[in-house]
Design an enzyme around this catalytic site. Structure first.
Site, short mmCIF file in Angstrom:
data_model
loop_
_atom_site.label_atom_id
_atom_site.label_comp_id
_atom_site.label_asym_id
_atom_site.label_seq_id
_atom_site.Cartn_x
_atom_site.Cartn_y
_atom_site.Cartn_z
N SER A 55 0.90 -1.24 0.05
CA SER A 55 -0.02 0.05 0.17
C SER A 55 0.93 1.34 0.12
O SER A 55 2.12 1.32 0.41
CB SER A 55 -1.00 0.05 1.25
OG SER A 55 -1.50 1.26 1.34
N TYR A 67 -2.34 0.85 10.84
CA TYR A 67 -2.36 0.21 9.61
C TYR A 67 -0.91 0.47 8.94
O TYR A 67 -0.42 -0.41 8.32
CB TYR A 67 -3.74 0.72 8.62
CG TYR A 67 -3.56 0.47 7.25
CD1 TYR A 67 -3.88 -0.80 6.68
CD2 TYR A 67 -3.04 1.16 6.14
CE1 TYR A 67 -4.03 -1.35 5.61
CE2 TYR A 67 -3.08 0.76 4.76
CZ TYR A 67 -3.35 -0.21 4.58
OH TYR A 67 -3.46 -0.91 3.13
#
Length: 270
Positions: free
Chosen positions: A134, A147
């Site tokens: 990501s 995250y």
């Protein structure tokens, strides 16, 4: 025949990767905790895949999957760590279970699976391991700190593991998507996730499947989708102190993008 295993294959990016691999004629091993989703995906493929129901948040479940990678799946050519989770929110508002879930699914499990698959690939001096990381593994933003911590860790592991295995004929890569039109992004858009997801173009799962194929074919350490978004994230990743002063402007642009995203789905912005 090339054999490929994909985690989180039941929907979104994982399903798109499975369809792209199916078009290439790969023999597929699809892993997800949702049996119904795997059955629905399998019905759309040209060849029947092997389906494994596995909760990647369970260390016992993951150990069973690792044992299979060392035994009846020892001939695996491609491992795609795609499964991931994000629970948006300020660190102080998230409980310990949410923290543990991020670290378990986004970091610990991919490392365990790569470690289990590596010896067999090294012995053949051939194979590829690709992880969906990501841009959150390049730049950390408020309400996504946990995250990003898990994705920063995964990026760090991939970088080192890539260096270890490249001389042994095994490719190790990370794919770095910007925002992708998946159920997870929709959840973020409607449950207080970072509006910065919507500053750049929202990609499709098929875009990320294409990036995954590029990683497998080339063995590049990092593949970005879109490449333009990587410039912004890598710049701020190098100068993180610049994020906070520019955050109000970026959030304004992101909120406009979020509203457009929801409007395109026939939803009203909250």
């Amino acid at each position: 025949m090339t054999k490929a295993l994909i985690t989180g294959a039941g929907s979104g990016i994982g399903a798109a990767i499975a369809r792209a691999f199916d078009k290439r004629g790969y023999s597929l091993v699809l892993v997800d905790r949702d049996a119904t989703a795997l059955d629905a995906l399998a019905a759309t493929l040209g060849a029947a895949p092997e389906k494994i129901i596995c909760d990647l948040a369970s260390r016992d479940n993951v150990e069973l999957l690792c044992e299979r990678l060392r035994s009846d799946l020892a001939d695996l050519d491609i491992l795609v760590n795609n499964a991931g989770i994000i629970v948006p929110g300020a660190v102080a508002d998230l409980d310990q279970a949410a923290l543990d879930l991020h670290l378990e699914i986004n970091l610990r499990t991919p490392i365990r699976l790569m470690r289990a698959a590596a010896p067999q690939m090294i012995a053949r001096r051939n194979g590829a391991m690709v992880s969906t990381v990501s841009l959150g593994g390049i730049i950390s933003l408020k309400d996504s700190a946990i995250y990003s911590a898990s994705k920063f860790g995964l990026r760090g592991f991939i970088c080192g593991f890539h260096q270890e295995l490249a001389p042994l004929g095994v490719k190790v890569s990370g794919v770095y998507p910007a925002a992708v039109d998946t159920p997870m992004l929709l959840h973020e858009a409607t449950h207080g996730g970072s509006v910065l997801n919507f500053v750049d173009k929202v990609m499709t799962p098929e875009d990320i499947a294409e990036a995954t194929l590029k990683a497998i074919d080339t063995g590049l350490l990092e593949v970005y989708s879109p490449w333009s978004a990587s410039l912004t994230s890598r710049f701020f990743g190098s100068f993180p102190w610049m994020i906070r002063p520019l955050l109000p402007v970026m959030e304004k642009l992101g909120e406009q993008g979020r509203r457009k995203f929801l409007a395109a789905k026939g939803l009203s912005a909250q």
